[in-house]
Design a protein around this motif. Structure first.
Motif, PDB file in Angstrom:
ATOM      1  N   THR A 456       0.832  -1.205   0.000  1.00  0.00           N
ATOM      2  CA  THR A 456       0.000   0.000   0.000  1.00  0.00           C
ATOM      3  C   THR A 456       0.863   1.250   0.000  1.00  0.00           C
ATOM      4  O   THR A 456       0.582   2.220  -0.717  1.00  0.00           O
ATOM      5  CB  THR A 456      -0.933   0.001   1.226  1.00  0.00           C
ATOM      6  N   TRP A 459       2.326   1.712  -3.428  1.00  0.00           N
ATOM      7  CA  TRP A 459       1.260   2.219  -4.311  1.00  0.00           C
ATOM      8  C   TRP A 459       1.063   3.713  -4.103  1.00  0.00           C
ATOM      9  O   TRP A 459       0.913   4.479  -5.073  1.00  0.00           O
ATOM     10  CB  TRP A 459      -0.010   1.441  -4.020  1.00  0.00           C
ATOM     11  N   GLN A 460       1.081   4.155  -2.855  1.00  0.00           N
ATOM     12  CA  GLN A 460       0.955   5.588  -2.573  1.00  0.00           C
ATOM     13  C   GLN A 460       2.171   6.351  -3.081  1.00  0.00           C
ATOM     14  O   GLN A 460       2.031   7.426  -3.677  1.00  0.00           O
ATOM     15  CB  GLN A 460       0.791   5.819  -1.068  1.00  0.00           C
ATOM     16  N   HIS A 464      -0.439   6.072  -6.840  1.00  0.00           N
ATOM     17  CA  HIS A 464      -1.555   5.192  -7.184  1.00  0.00           C
ATOM     18  C   HIS A 464      -1.388   4.581  -8.583  1.00  0.00           C
ATOM     19  O   HIS A 464      -2.361   4.433  -9.327  1.00  0.00           O
ATOM     20  CB  HIS A 464      -2.889   5.928  -7.066  1.00  0.00           C
ATOM     21  N   LEU A 469      -0.621  -2.390  -8.120  1.00  0.00           N
ATOM     22  CA  LEU A 469      -1.741  -3.047  -7.444  1.00  0.00           C
ATOM     23  C   LEU A 469      -1.512  -4.550  -7.338  1.00  0.00           C
ATOM     24  O   LEU A 469      -0.824  -5.152  -8.161  1.00  0.00           O
ATOM     25  CB  LEU A 469      -3.043  -2.787  -8.205  1.00  0.00           C
ATOM     26  N   THR A 492      -6.741   3.117   4.370  1.00  0.00           N
ATOM     27  CA  THR A 492      -5.940   3.235   3.147  1.00  0.00           C
ATOM     28  C   THR A 492      -5.696   1.874   2.522  1.00  0.00           C
ATOM     29  O   THR A 492      -5.731   1.718   1.291  1.00  0.00           O
ATOM     30  CB  THR A 492      -4.589   3.912   3.457  1.00  0.00           C
ATOM     31  N   GLN A 493      -5.448   0.858   3.360  1.00  0.00           N
ATOM     32  CA  GLN A 493      -5.251  -0.490   2.830  1.00  0.00           C
ATOM     33  C   GLN A 493      -6.535  -1.029   2.211  1.00  0.00           C
ATOM     34  O   GLN A 493      -6.498  -1.741   1.195  1.00  0.00           O
ATOM     35  CB  GLN A 493      -4.747  -1.407   3.941  1.00  0.00           C
ATOM     36  N   PHE A 496      -6.730   0.446  -1.186  1.00  0.00           N
ATOM     37  CA  PHE A 496      -5.810  -0.272  -2.078  1.00  0.00           C
ATOM     38  C   PHE A 496      -6.442  -1.572  -2.568  1.00  0.00           C
ATOM     39  O   PHE A 496      -6.428  -1.881  -3.767  1.00  0.00           O
ATOM     40  CB  PHE A 496      -4.505  -0.541  -1.319  1.00  0.00           C
ATOM     41  N   THR A 499      -9.462  -0.898  -4.938  1.00  0.00           N
ATOM     42  CA  THR A 499      -8.997  -0.492  -6.271  1.00  0.00           C
ATOM     43  C   THR A 499      -8.461  -1.681  -7.046  1.00  0.00           C
ATOM     44  O   THR A 499      -8.737  -1.849  -8.245  1.00  0.00           O
ATOM     45  CB  THR A 499      -7.904   0.581  -6.138  1.00  0.00           C
TER      46      THR A 499
END
Length: 951
Positions: A456, A459-460, A464, A469, A492-493, A496, A499
């Protein structure tokens, strides 16, 4: 047009007000994009945009980086942050200064007056520091290293003291502490430190008599997963030891980790202090001294019992201190009693009783979150579990999480500072049976969650990026946590995972057959016994794709800090999945090895690149000067020198022999430069010019063509008129050039084709051929049939190949909705259309005609065109907003330079064998099996640099 920022999300008014204030600061700074802020602040765009989203309070470091990047007042914003932090209820109340004992917490600089029992060890450390500049204190967990250094040594040091804890990002920690110490910008210091670890000593040079105290040095091995940052930190400290005093506090069981780093071994030679157990007399001082300093007394029976319980036991100090704290809570007036000590559980049980009491006081929902919280604060290890510091931005700010953290902190079981949360001491892990049971019952689940947390964050950090992913099994296993361990998964997880799940469903819709077709196919395959096997193969392929894609995303993150490890991860990913995207990722990562790419400014403001035909030298028109780079037998060029006496350089060309450069000045003549010896270039002639000139050498003879555009005022015209002239110059003797012809032509140059014809196109995109067989009488041949639809943009100088581009408008710019057509120009007047590359505008052909480079707004792609009718995608380089870029292949076709928007250049390999060589020759050490497992989950270890089996 830049994407509009979403409105601040409704929620806690403290968070909303803080986020709005940050956005207003950004607006006052001219509304820079988050990419621009990221460059200034050295935090990801996701972290900075999230800071102003209003969902949670950003960490103090992120806030100050945001503020400094916008030119705000850091001191003012630190006060605002602390006020918001207090209002949100994260901070624990001010400690009662009357409390004589710290419990599981270490003694710090402000506790010197209640720190007793270590005079002998403090004296030994100070004596060693007087003898040498680099000293390490080694001791078992619970021996009191932090207290010794911070409450014992630091207050007695005669000069300034800077305390540093490595954490997961030691470079960033160094930048923050050093910037605070010398009063400079953190961003500026970070840039300087990242460039060279030796710069830490230079930054801190103005501070005389400095002691840099590195506490919990073992975090370099437990929390920092980046081998490059570990090496940087060690090199920085060793270099600093030449100018300042450096004192390390290290857990003794990490001694062998230190021994694996030769610079550290040499620096610590004869500079080690081993911290042992307290004697009975020292224990008496440590027990009685703090109480006496606070006006308290202890029963003599209690003192006798405490000394007896503690003497001779390794790592007993945190349990002793916690038992004393709990005894203080149960005191009678000013007296601490044996009865209170027994009620607290004594040394052996006080921690467990405190933790159990806190846990029992929570409701069922709170207990679930307490379990999730405590297990998240432990780093699982094969050689034993250790405490883990978790950044505050990884925690939710909902009421339950905040309450649980506050309760644990109030009991001194955990600590919360401005940036992170961590256990008060590792004794909590070893002496609380319930926590040990939680850790033992499902370690695989905890590892899945730890991997999810890391993924995560990546990814941040990649803003994104969909490529980061989860897919396949990784996604399935992580999504199981939502039902089996929902308290572990943060907001936030969850975002992730949501998404990733949405992306997977979209891919299935795009790729799937109709339900009826699938049903029929399943029936047929089942009938012949193949369905299960096919499903297994497909699942394995999808798992491999997911793992390899994730590994490549992580390699991209690593490439600036640890190119050695990044290169090996990328090469292993390519070996597992050799598709164009992964191949391009390998080339991207390998480009970080390039000395020219690593040196700030070398390729900045570059608008043209020319390779010497011999392959050793590279010329760039950068910052208005002509610079020379020397490969000198290596795959990466180093700056050699700038060619003097040329003025501001415009365009450059080199002849087929590699002996002469034509260098057109921005305003002035075209210089002919003899580069027979590239190390000693010499201007031999100058061809006068009155306008902007673009030079082209013929591939078949000593002919230089100058396309010159100049303006002239015409009486009665509202503005000057522009004229284009084709000038043909004979350069058989470069020292005495002879202009053979000058022809006015309202045309632009494309270049020379393989037959020596000059190819031009007029404003209507009609293609013309100029026969220069007689240089004094250039002859223009008829326009090519249908050429106006697709103007040429690239020509081979050695084979009958051309590339045209169409974009719906001219001139063609990369980034428009264009496509490329390949042409066979064996008969240049009647070219034959061959293959097409959709969605990409051609930029360059490789010298061996194997590859063509093409681009759109998002990517630069390399296509294999050996089969002209069926070009095949070979490699992909992600280049966001690549609108006016150019690409130039090296003379051997094994690498190229990508010049982005006429501002910066990147040397990029296009040959896998060369990339393999670059990775394995520069690997500082082979990737270890445990590192492999971190990136390639459930895939057998295979050293990417080991000899590969033959075909």
């Amino acid at each position: 047009m830049p994407r509009q920022e979403r409105p601040v999300e409704p929620g806690d008014p403290v968070l909303v007000e803080f986020a709005e204030a940050l956005r207003e600061l950004r607006r006052k700074a001219g509304s820079p994009t988050y990419r621009q802020l990221s460059t200034r602040a050295h935090y990801s765009t996701a972290a900075l945009s999230d800071a102003a989203a209003g969902r949670r309070l950003p960490t103090l470091n992120v806030t100050l980086a945001y503020v400094r990047a916008c030119g705000g007042d850091a001191r003012e914003w630190e006060q605002r942050w602390r006020q918001a932090d207090a209002e949100l209820g994260w901070s624990v109340e001010q400690e009662d200064k009357a409390v004589p004992y710290r419990g599981l917490l270490a003694f710090h600089e402000g506790d010197a007056e209640v720190f007793f029992g270590r005079d002998r060890a403090v004296g030994e450390v100070l004596a060693r520091l007087r003898e040498r500049r680099f000293v390490g204190v080694f001791g078992a967990s619970g021996a009191g290293k932090t207290s010794l250094l911070r409450a014992g040594v630091a207050p007695r040091w005669p000069g300034p003291v800077a305390v540093l804890v490595p954490g997961a990002q030691p470079v960033e920690e160094c930048a923050i502490r050093a910037a605070d110490l010398v009063g400079r910008s953190t961003v500026e210091v970070h840039d300087q430190l990242r460039a060279d670890p030796a710069n830490l000593a230079l930054v801190l040079a103005p501070v005389t008599g400095l002691l840099v105290l590195v506490d919990q040095f073992e975090e370099l091995f437990t929390l920092c997963e980046d081998a490059g940052e570990r090496e940087w930190f060690i090199r920085a400290l060793v270099a600093l030891g030449a100018r300042a005093h450096v004192l390390l506090g290290v857990r003794a069981d990490f001694y062998r980790h230190c021994a694996e780093h030769e610079p550290l071994v040499e620096a610590l030679r004869d500079g080690q202090v081993l911290l042992g157990q307290l004697t009975a007399q020292e224990l008496h001082q440590a027990i009685v001294g703090p109480a006496t300093a606070r006006g308290l007394r202890l029963e003599s029976e209690l003192v006798t019992r405490l000394v007896a319980d503690a003497v001779g036991r390794a790592g007993v100090l945190p349990m002793l201190s916690h038992a004393l704290l709990e005894t203080w809570h149960r005191r009678r007036g000013i007296t601490l009693t044996l009865e209170g000590y027994t009620a607290a559980g004594g040394i052996d049980h006080a921690i467990a009783r405190t933790a159990e009491a806190v846990y029992a006081a929570l409701d069922e929902h709170g207990q679930t979150f307490a379990k999730a919280t405590c297990t998240r604060l432990v780093a699982l290890g094969d050689d034993g579990d250790t405490k883990r510091r978790v950044p505050r931005d990884e925690w939710d700010h909902d009421q339950t999480t905040t309450a649980v953290l506050h309760t644990l902190a109030a009991a001194r079981l955990i600590t919360i500072d401005q940036d992170s949360v961590e256990p008060a001491h590792e004794a909590l892990i070893t002496h609380w049976p319930r926590l040990r049971a939680w850790l033992a019952e499902d370690r695989d689940t905890l590892r899945v969650h730890r991997h999810l947390a890391d993924a995560t964050r990546i990814w941040q950090d990649l803003d994104h990026d969909p490529a980061a992913l989860y897919r396949g099994t990784l996604l399935t296993r992580a999504r199981d946590l939502l039902t089996t361990h929902p308290a572990l998964v943060t907001t936030t997880q969850r975002q992730f995972l949501t998404t990733a799940h949405t992306a997977r469903k979209s891919n299935r819709r795009r790729q799937g057959l109709s339900a009826l077709t699938v049903a029929c196919l399943v029936a047929v395959l089942a009938a012949v016994g193949l369905y299960a096997a096919r499903t297994s193969v497909d699942n394995n392929r999808r798992v491999t794709e997911a793992v390899v894609g994730q590994a490549m995303a992580q390699a991209r993150v690593l490439r600036s800090s640890d190119p050695s490890l990044a290169g090996q991860v990328a090469l292993a990913a390519y070996r597992l999945l050799p598709n164009p995207t992964i191949r391009g990722g390998l080339f991207d990562v390998v480009s970080a090895f390039n000395q020219a790419n690593e040196t700030p400014g070398d390729f900045d403001e570059t608008h043209q690149v020319v390779f010497h035909p011999g392959g050793r030298y590279l010329y760039t028109a950068s910052h208005g000067a002509l610079n020379v780079y020397d490969f000198n037998g290596t795959p990466t060029p180093k700056f050699s020198h700038a060619v003097p006496d040329l003025g501001a350089v415009g365009r450059v060309a080199i002849d087929r022999t590699g002996r002469t450069l034509a260098v057109a000045a921005v305003q002035g003549p075209v210089h002919l430069v003899d580069v027979t010896d590239p190390r000693a270039p010499k201007v031999v002639a100058a061809v006068p010019s009155a306008g902007w000139v673009e030079p082209h050498f013929s591939p078949t003879g000593p002919i230089l063509v100058l396309f010159e555009t100049f303006t002239s005022a015409v009486h009665g015209a509202p503005q000057p008129l522009s004229e284009d002239v084709i000038r043909v110059v004979d350069v058989r003797d470069p020292a005495h050039p002879v202009e053979r012809a000058s022809v006015r032509a309202d045309e632009e140059a494309v270049g020379f084709n393989h037959a020596g014809d000059l190819v031009t196109q007029n404003p209507g995109s009609e293609i013309h051929l100029w026969d220069l067989g007689d240089p004094a009488h250039p002859f223009r041949r008829s326009p090519l049939p249908n050429a106006s639809a697709e103007p040429y943009v690239a020509l081979s100088r050695t084979a009958p190949i051309a590339a045209s581009a169409t974009s719906g408008s001219t001139p063609v710019l990369v980034g428009t909705d264009g496509s490329t057509r390949l042409w066979d120009t064996t008969d240049p007047l009647r070219p034959r259309a061959t293959g097409r590359i959709p969605g990409m505008v051609a930029l360059a052909l490789s010298p061996d005609n194997r590859f063509i480079a093409a681009a759109n707004r998002e990517n630069v792609e390399i296509w294999d065109i050996r089969d002209r009718d069926n070009p095949v995608q070979y490699a992909v380089h992600i280049a966001s907003n690549f609108t006016f870029g150019t690409v130039v292949f090296a003379s051997d076709g094994r690498s190229l330079v990508i010049v982005r928007n006429n501002t910066s250049g990147l040397l990029w390999p296009v040959d896998v064998s060369a990339a393999e060589s670059w990775v394995c020759q520069r690997a500082l050490r082979p990737i270890a099996p445990d590192e492999w497992a971190r990136y390639f989950l459930n895939i057998d270890f295979a050293d990417p640099c080991a000899p590969q089996p033959g075909p």
